[in-house]
Structure formats: C-alpha cells, structure tokens
Design an enzyme around this catalytic site. Structure first.
Site, PDB file in Angstrom:
ATOM      1  N   ILE A 643      15.798  21.356  25.143  1.00 29.93           N
ATOM      2  CA  ILE A 643      15.766  21.170  23.846  1.00 29.93           C
ATOM      3  C   ILE A 643      14.365  21.867  23.194  1.00 29.93           C
ATOM      4  O   ILE A 643      14.376  21.947  22.106  1.00 29.93           O
ATOM      5  CB  ILE A 643      15.646  19.675  23.546  1.00 29.93           C
ATOM      6  N   GLY A 644      13.812  22.647  24.000  1.00 32.14           N
ATOM      7  CA  GLY A 644      12.488  23.462  23.785  1.00 32.14           C
ATOM      8  C   GLY A 644      12.008  24.086  24.934  1.00 32.14           C
ATOM      9  O   GLY A 644      12.188  23.773  25.936  1.00 32.14           O
ATOM     10  N   GLY A 646       8.259  26.289  25.368  1.00 33.41           N
ATOM     11  CA  GLY A 646       6.971  26.623  25.106  1.00 33.41           C
ATOM     12  C   GLY A 646       6.400  27.663  25.860  1.00 33.41           C
ATOM     13  O   GLY A 646       6.880  28.232  27.039  1.00 33.41           O
ATOM     14  N   GLY A 649       5.846  25.382  29.365  1.00 32.39           N
ATOM     15  CA  GLY A 649       6.632  24.380  29.725  1.00 32.39           C
ATOM     16  C   GLY A 649       7.894  24.464  29.185  1.00 32.39           C
ATOM     17  O   GLY A 649       8.017  25.104  28.056  1.00 32.39           O
ATOM     18  N   VAL A 651      11.110  21.808  27.734  1.00 30.69           N
ATOM     19  CA  VAL A 651      11.515  20.408  27.386  1.00 30.69           C
ATOM     20  C   VAL A 651      12.864  20.139  27.420  1.00 30.69           C
ATOM     21  O   VAL A 651      13.714  20.961  26.968  1.00 30.69           O
ATOM     22  CB  VAL A 651      10.905  20.086  25.911  1.00 30.69           C
ATOM     23  N   LYS A 667       8.878  17.080  29.667  1.00 33.03           N
ATOM     24  CA  LYS A 667       8.522  18.344  29.494  1.00 33.03           C
ATOM     25  C   LYS A 667       7.730  18.675  30.913  1.00 33.03           C
ATOM     26  O   LYS A 667       7.268  18.144  31.604  1.00 33.03           O
ATOM     27  CB  LYS A 667       7.072  18.107  28.684  1.00 33.03           C
ATOM     28  N   ASP A 765      -5.062  22.453  17.975  1.00 33.89           N
ATOM     29  CA  ASP A 765      -3.834  23.247  17.824  1.00 33.89           C
ATOM     30  C   ASP A 765      -2.867  22.775  17.114  1.00 33.89           C
ATOM     31  O   ASP A 765      -1.865  22.505  17.263  1.00 33.89           O
ATOM     32  CB  ASP A 765      -3.299  23.437  19.416  1.00 33.89           C
TER      33      ASP A 765
END
Length: 981
Positions: A643-644, A646, A649, A651, A667, A765
C-alpha cells in the site's frame, strides 16, 4: 497433537538463545557505561540492573523448562504419563514413588542420579531384565533420601514426544514443591496435576495449597484420569455471550488453522455435568485455582479456563489430552515474554536516564559559561557601585564624621560617671584606687583607642546602611549562581568566589581607626606635646586620673580629630579592602572557569558518546527485546498487498495483529548497516514511548523477521505494525478535498506537532506523505524516523528538501524547524494541489534549492490566497527562527479561517463576520494572522506584564547556544539520507 511438543521446545530454545544474547549485550553495554563514569556519584549497574530483576532473568534464561506432573495418587499420575508418551511405561499401582524423569535416548536406559548431577552406583532392576513397564521395585522411594537432594530415577526412552530435550518429571509428594522452589534442579516448571476418580483428599488439598503459595503466578493444568467425564447435572445452555467467549478462548489455545478432528473434540456437552466435575470445581476454586473474577458462576469457565486470576485450566477427560500442547505452549511463551519484558524494562529505564542526562549535559554546556559571565559582570557592577559610595560622597562622609564627633563630645560632657570604666583594662586593674601610677602617655593612648573604636563603630553603621541597598540588588542571585557553580568544585584550600563576594560586602563592617592611621599621627603628636607641658612638676604630687580627667582627655582627643582626614582615611581603607576582595574574587573566578573549561569538554565528549554510541545501542537492544515479546505473543504479521513505498521501507496491508481494534499497516525495513539499525531503533523507541494521542498514528508493535529472504544472508527485516489509515494527505489533496476539510487537516497537523513538542520531540520531516487521513479525513502524523529529542540532536541534515528550514543546513537548529515545515505544508493545503511551487521547480539538484532557500527564496503567492493565510505562511517560514510564531499562537488563526469556511466564505473574502465562539471580538477588525508578529507570539521573546530596564532574551534550546568550543562542523557534502543522531 501432543507429539508436537518437541517443536514448541525447539522454538523456545531458539528464542531463549536470542534473549541470552540480548542479555549479554545489555550487561556489556552497562559495564562500559559504568567504566566510563558517566554518573560518578551513582551505582549505575545497581540502578539500571537491580538485583531482583537480575535474579529473575537468570532464573528464566539459565534454567530449562520441563513438564512437572503431580496428582492425587500414583495411579492417576501413571495414567497421565502413559497418555503423554503414548505407551504404557508406568504401572497402575499405589505407594510412595521416588522422583521420576523421562528424557529422550536412542535406546531404553534407566539410571539413578543424585540431583540430576551424579549417578548413584546402585542396582536398578530395569537394567537386569527385559521390560515394557518399569519394575515396581525401581519406583519405590527409599526411606533415607534427602529431600533437598533427592534420588531421581532417570529413564531414557526412544519416543518422538521426548525429542529436542523435552523432559517430564513425576514428583512424589508435597516436599517436591519445596525442592523445585530452591532451584537446585534448574527447572522451569510446567505443572500438570492428574485428577483421579474421586474428589480431592485433605492430603491433596494441602499439597495444592503448598503449590499455590510457592508458585502463586504459575498456572496449573488439571487433567482428569477418566476416559470421558459426562457432566449431566447442570440444566440450561450457555448464553450467546458465553458461547462467544468459549470460542475466543478456544481459538487462543488452538493453532491458526486447527484440524477438523480438533474441532470435533472441542464440542462440549454443555447440557450435562456430573457431580464430580462440580466437586472439583468447588475445591479448586477454594484453593485459588480456576477462580473467576465475577461472582456469578459461569457454566463454561471451568472447562476452558475463563477469566481467572491466573491461567490455570482443567481438562475433563483424556479425550482432550491434546490441550496439554496448548497449555505448554502458553507456559513457554509466558517465560519468554517475562524475560523479554524484564530486558525491555532495563533498556527503557537506561534510555530514559540517558536522554535526561543528555538534557542536563546540554543545559550545563550552555548555562555554565553564561553563569560565569553573569557572575563576573555582576561583581564588576557591585565593585563599581561600592567604590562610588566612597569616592563620590567623601564630603558627605566628612560631614557625617563631624556630626558623630560632636555627638560623642556632647555625650561625654553630659555623663557624670566614667563612660570607659568597663572598657579600660588599666582602670579595671586599679579600680580600688583613684590614682593611676602609669604614665600619662599610656592613659592617653588608652583613651584614644576607646574613642577611635567608638567612632569606627558609628561610622561603620552608617556605611552598612548605604551598602545594604547594594546587597539587595546584587547579592541574592549572584550568590546563588556562585554556589551552584561551586557545587562540584574542589577549591584545594584556595579562596572561593562566594567567600570573596562576602568579603566585598562585609568591608563596611570592618572599618577601623587606630593609632597607626597615617592621617592621625601628626595631630596626635601635637596634642601629646601639649599634654606633657601641662603635666605637674616631678616634685609635685601625682595627678588623680579620675573620671573628670578622662572626660577632659576624651574631649581633647575628639577636638584633635580632623573629620576631613578621617574621611580620607576611611575612604582609603574602604577602597583597599574592596580592591583586595575584588582581586581575590576574580582570581577565584578564573580558577573556577579553568576548572569548568576542562569539565565542559569532558561533558561534551560524554554527550556525544551518549548520543552516537550508547543510546542507539540500548535502543537497538530495546527493539530486539520488545520485538521478541511481540513475536512470541502474536507471531509474525501477515503481509498483504503493498500500500506504500518510501525511501527506507515498504508498507503492506495487514487485516489484524496483536488484538488491534482494526486493520493494520506493516512497514518492512531492512537496515543495510549498523547506522541504519541505530536510526530505526531510536525511531522505534521514540514512537513506542509516546503516549497515545489522537493526532499521532499508533504503533502497535514490532517483529524482527530473521528469516527474511529465506535466510540467504540478506539480513533481518524489521516489521513495524501501526494502525492502517485510508490514505495520506498527498493522495487526499489530489482526490479533491474541499477547503473546510483541508483547513481542519491543518489544525489536526498543528495539534500533532504541538503534542510532539510537549513530549520534548522534534519531528523534522513534516510533509504531505507523513500526514495520514482516516475515513473521516481527520489527520494523524506518522513516520517518526527523523523524530528526536532536542538534547539528542547533533546537527544532522535530515528532512525533505522543500520543507527544510535554512538553519538545518548550518547544523544548529531547534524545534522551530517544524514550524517552518508547517508553513510549507500550509502552502500546499491552501493551494489545493500537489504541484511543487514554481519558485522551486527550476532547480537541478538539492544544493541549488538549499542555496536559494538560504538567500530567502520561498513559495510564491497564488491568486486565491487571502491576506490572512499568506501572512501566516510568511511568518512560519521566516528565515530567522526567533521570528517564527509559537504553535499556540498559530492555532487561533487556523480556527478563525475554519470559522469562515464553515460560514461558506471564500479565501478572498474580507473577515467581516465571526462566530460568537471566535477568540477575537466582533469589534476587532485586525486580522488574527497579524497578531503573530507581536513579540509575545514569537519564539525569541518572553511576554512580561511589567516593563523591564534590561529585557532578557528567553533561553530556548540548550543545545543551540553552545560556545564555539563545543560546536561541531557540518560536512559540506549534504544529503537527505544522512540520519546521524
């Protein structure tokens, strides 16, 4: 299912070995910390690793788990053992049995051992004959055995259930519990109690009571020896809630996908219960086993081990003997989780102490030079003020002395008696005679001394009155400052600065006038010559030195004194004393400064060691111990679809894990080196220790998957499990959030940042991807990978380039960088799109972007921005951190914007109407955003209701105001990937 016991023991041994490694690393780290003497006045080992916790850890990690079987009689114990081993190995007989131990061996072998250590040279009947069932002679307990070191019949069998060091002990009687508790056998007990075909006897009750008192928190599994107990004397069915609880508790003990045979075996005949079952339930309940929390009797609790004060359970027949596996699994997990929790408590306590000490060190590094500077400045002001008391007012002092002389003359003439009879030593020695046989010179000198003493006392009182006002202005804060600096300072016999300060202020008390005063010599010699001329001739009778003579001499002495000369003498003496004390003060202060110069260098070295070495190492150990506990309790989470993704890592979706109330997100991070491990560990620590807040994504737990990549040397994967949100703000804006939803998100983000700051943390961040939205489009902050306490910051350049404040590039920054990042985030929120600002689009790399940001380049103003929103952005991304508004001052501005959005106003409409609940009155026509420019709402100033002559700048962040001696340079090659703490 009992045949799977070796798998549980094998898994336990593997996990225990990892906990042992963590424990050894923890001890080694604490030894290094103790050796480096970070806390000189504390026993850091005893504080961070107390003896009670150490004993519990050693007990779990050094001892071996084993199934310990007791029972109502030998027949029931034999039946239970035979069912577990799936072979008839023990005879069905009564009597007093000795200790029995069953372990794995390639062939059958029986031996006698003394306390599992020494083999007893004795004949064993089983070794003399061929047998299938152990001979009764070998089982009988001898009468002369020592209960503290029992003789154990060690039986080796080639049975699959005993592989992987599975051990089964059969204990003889009540004394066995005491032997186990002493730890001489090195056993972590998993208690099974065999119930016979009759209720508990008094002897059984005493044995169980002893077991409960000795092991109050250790569960016991009670197993009925009956083939099938039909419970037929209770009417009524379970309620729907009870059935649901039964199903949940059964699933907790069962594997994730139990076989159909297990499900069939777990079908309980809930319509019938026999009297024996009720008798056992009542007896065990009275002893503290199988006790329910509620007073209401639940029909199913004694069957599946419901809500008890412990986890004891009861198996009503051998047809459900497989439940021994689930009970054993639960006990093994309990030992591992307890050990992991003990270790994590040590790590958390140590990290908390280190972070607090880092705050103290940063504060000391910043405050100590300023204290020394303040002490020097204030003492100079005090010295100048004291010198001016005499230098500028010498005429007043002369007039004061003249008035005192006149008062003393009047006082001498008005008194008939001798005012000095109690003070004159010579007069006291000759009090019985009126004639004084000493010379006139000696008598006159004595009178002179007394007059000058009285005069000095009166002058000193007047000077003290003038000095006391200076004491009130300078002494209190300056003295406290010096005492704080001298706490850890060993003066080695030298004068302390605080003592020198006291000498300065007490100079007025020590004003003395005496015969050797230069200004008095000439006048006294002249007067003495006149007195000698007035003396009678030698053949004349000796004059009587009575009170009238003394009064005459006193008046003559007072008349001979010159007020101007005395004032000059006192001024000179006063200046000399103050100058001497002033020089002593500065010498002591220089010594103090030299002492702290070296000490602060060592303090900075220790702070760097804490920040870069010891705290990350302890954080990594804390991550490993917590992950071990989470994995043992809940297992490795199932990773669904991605689902993601970065920079650090991936997710994945997860339907549920660890009893989370909703779906989770996993994650997965594979740290490539030790530095990334430390960074991830610190992130985990900060995220895990933050109390729950509605604007921070909840971290549910962590698991370290050592089998990542099939064990091909790719390293372990760290799985961080959090609540799953619907989307991030980037996707939300692209999907078309309306203005009211976006401004509410801005408020939510601000609340999240304020909460982090209240916990002493800086996010560093803040950006669109790190703001997650739930199904109602309410925001939560996530990805605390750069989050850190201010005391642990070392000037690392971290963050996303567009959202990074210019001071981040210099390496010296504070929590105001989050305010800057919020200003950039607010630009996207107001813009309603995710395109990069035009001012940043043309840069080829990060270095060009950062250079432009330092020169003041900021996102452009779009046409639909109103003045209120634009003013807020400009003030948030101000290049000077001290001019950025406080988060508490931003909130009313956002609430005002939201109120207009709720009224249907556009961003370009003028603020003409406000809700009654608005923090600004209807008569206030000023934009709330303009109030952010007021000093009270900015970071670099302090609000004060009273005017001050010398307004002090507020001390914001200790680590940012260090002297150049302790500042570290920043590498010119700056990358966002740098995450050094």
């Amino acid at each position: 299912m009992v045949s799977k016991l070796p798998q549980e023991f094998r898994r336990y041994q593997r996990n225990r070995q990892q906990l042992r490694h963590i424990f050894k690393e923890t001890q080694r780290t604490l030894d290094v910390i103790n050796h480096e003497n970070f806390f000189p006045d504390e026993n850091i080992i005893e504080e961070l690793l107390p003896s009670v916790t150490l004993d519990r850890l050693i007990h779990i990690l050094d001892n071996h788990p084993a199934i310990v079987i007791s029972g109502q009689d030998c027949k029931s114990k034999a039946a239970l053992v035979n069912h577990l081993l799936a072979v008839e190995i023990l005879p069905s007989m009564d009597g007093q049995w000795r200790w029995l131990k069953f372990g794995y061996g390639p062939t059958k072998h029986v031996s006698l051992t003394l306390g599992l250590e020494y083999e007893v040279v004795d004949r064993v009947q089983a070794n003399e004959i061929t047998w299938k069932v152990l001979p009764e002679e070998d089982l009988i307990k001898s009468g002369n055995e020592d209960s503290n070191c029992p003789t154990i019949l060690d039986v080796k069998l080639n049975r699959p259930v005993l592989k992987d060091n599975v051990q089964i002990f059969v204990v003889p009687d009540i004394t066995a519990v005491k032997t186990l508790a002493k730890g001489t056998l090195g056993i972590l007990p998993i208690f099974l109690y065999a119930l016979s075909d009759h209720p508990l006897t008094d002897e059984n009750t005493a044995e169980l009571r002893e077991l409960k008192e000795t092991y109050p928190y250790t569960p016991v599994l009670f197993v009925s020896s009956l083939i099938n107990t039909i419970l037929d004397n209770v009417d009524g069915d379970l309620t729907e809630s009870e059935q649901h609880r039964l199903q949940s508790q059964s699933e907790a003990f069962a594997p994730s996908s139990p076989p159909e045979s297990f499900k069939e075996d777990e079908k309980l005949n809930l319509e019938k219960m026999n009297s024996l079952g009720h008798t056992w339930l009542d007896q065990l309940g009275d002893l503290g086993f199988l006790r329910m929390e509620s007073e209401e009797v639940d029909q199913m609790n004694w069957i599946v081990g419901g809500q008890y004060t412990n986890s004891s359970d009861l198996v009503e027949s051998y047809s459900k003997i497989d439940r021994v596996l689930y009970f054993t699994r639960g006990c093994l997990r309990s030992y591992l989780v307890n050990a992991g929790n003990y270790l994590n408590e040590i790590h958390t306590t140590s990290l908390r102490k280190f972070i607090l000490s880092a705050f103290d060190m940063a504060r000391e590094i910043q405050i100590t030079p300023r204290r020394i500077q303040y002490a020097q400045q204030k003492e100079n002001e005090l010295y100048t003020s004291l010198m001016s008391v005499v230098s500028k007012n010498q005429e007043e002092l002369s007039e004061l002395i003249q008035n005192i002389i006149e008062e003393m003359k009047n006082g001498v003439e008005e008194v008939d008696d001798d005012p000095y009879r109690h003070q004159s030593a010579l007069a006291a020695e000759n009090s019985e005679r009126n004639e004084w046989h000493a010379t006139v010179r000696s008598a006159t000198s004595e009178v002179q001394r007394l007059v000058l003493s009285k005069l000095s006392e009166k002058v000193a009182k007047q000077l003290v009155t003038s000095v006391n006002c200076l004491r009130e202005n300078f002494f209190g804060t300056l003295q406290r400052c010096l005492l704080e600096l001298e706490k850890s300072y060993d003066q080695d016999g030298n004068l302390l600065a605080s003592d020198a300060l006291n000498q300065i202020l007490s100079a007025a008390y020590n004003v003395e006038l005496h015969n050797s005063s230069p200004s008095l010599v000439h006048s006294f010699l002249e007067r003495l010559r006149q007195l000698f001329k007035a003396m009678p001739l030698p053949w004349a009778p000796t004059p009587t030195l009575d009170a009238s003579w003394r009064r005459k001499v006193t008046v003559d002495v007072l008349n001979s004194l010159s007020a101007a000369r005395l004032a000059k003498t006192i001024s000179t003496q006063f200046r000399d004393k103050i100058k001497s004390s002033h020089d002593a003060f500065h010498a002591a202060l220089r010594s103090l400064e030299n002492h702290y110069s070296g000490k602060l260098e060592r303090t900075e070295e220790q702070r760097v060691a804490i920040r870069k070495i010891h705290a990350p190492r302890l954080a990594k150990l804390a991550l490993e111990s917590t992950s071990m506990s989470d994995m043992v309790r809940f297992g490795i989470p199932h990773q669904g679809k991605e689902i993601g993704r970065g920079q650090y890592g991936v997710v994945f979706a997860c339907d549920g894990w660890g009893g989370a109330p909703g779906p989770c997100a996993v994650k997965s991070v594979v740290p490539p080196d030790e530095k990334h491990w430390n960074d991830l560990a610190m992130e985990f620590y900060y995220t895990r220790t933050i109390p729950d807040h509605k604007r921070i994504v909840k971290l549910r737990g962590s698991v370290i998957d050592h089998n990542y990549g099939g064990g091909c040397g790719l390293g372990a994967a760290v799985l961080l499990i959090t609540d799953r949100m619907s989307r991030d703000l980037y996707c939300g804006i692209r999907a078309g959030l309306n203005w009211l939803e976006r401004i509410q998100i801005a408020i939510d983000v601000l609340e999240g940042i304020r909460y982090l700051h209240s916990q002493g943390l800086v996010h560093r961040d803040i950006k669109l991807k790190n703001v997650l939205l739930d199904m109602e489009n309410r925001a939560k902050l996530t990805d605390l990978g750069f989050c850190i306490t201010e005391a642990m910051m070392s000037g690392s350049v971290v963050g996303t380039p567009v959202h990074m404040a210019p001071e981040l590039l210099s390496g010296h920054y504070d929590s105001s960088v989050d305010v800057y990042a919020f200003g950039i985030l607010f630009w996207y929120i107001c813009a309603g799109h995710t395109r990069m600002p035009y001012a940043f689009e043309n840069f080829q790399n990060k270095e060009q972007l950062w250079g432009s940001v330092r020169r003041g380049v900021r996102p452009e103003r779009l046409t639909h921005f109103d003045d209120e929103c634009w003013t807020l952005m400009e003030q948030c991304w101000s290049g000077e951190p001290s001019k950025r508004p406080l988060l508490g001052a931003i909130l009313p501005v956002l609430e005002s914007i939201r109120e207009k959005a709720e009224l249907g106003k556009s961003m370009t409409e003028i603020d003409a109407v406000r809700l009654p609940s608005s923090p600004y009155s209807l008569s206030d026509t000023r934009s709330p955003a303009l109030a952010l420019a007021e000093p009270n709402n900015q970071r670099g100033t302090m609000a004060s209701p009273l005017p001050r002559r010398r307004p002090l700048r507020a001390l914001k962040h200790p680590v940012l105001h260090m002297t150049n001696l302790f500042q570290t340079s920043v590498c010119s090659n700056l990358y966002v990937q740098m995450r050094e703490f």
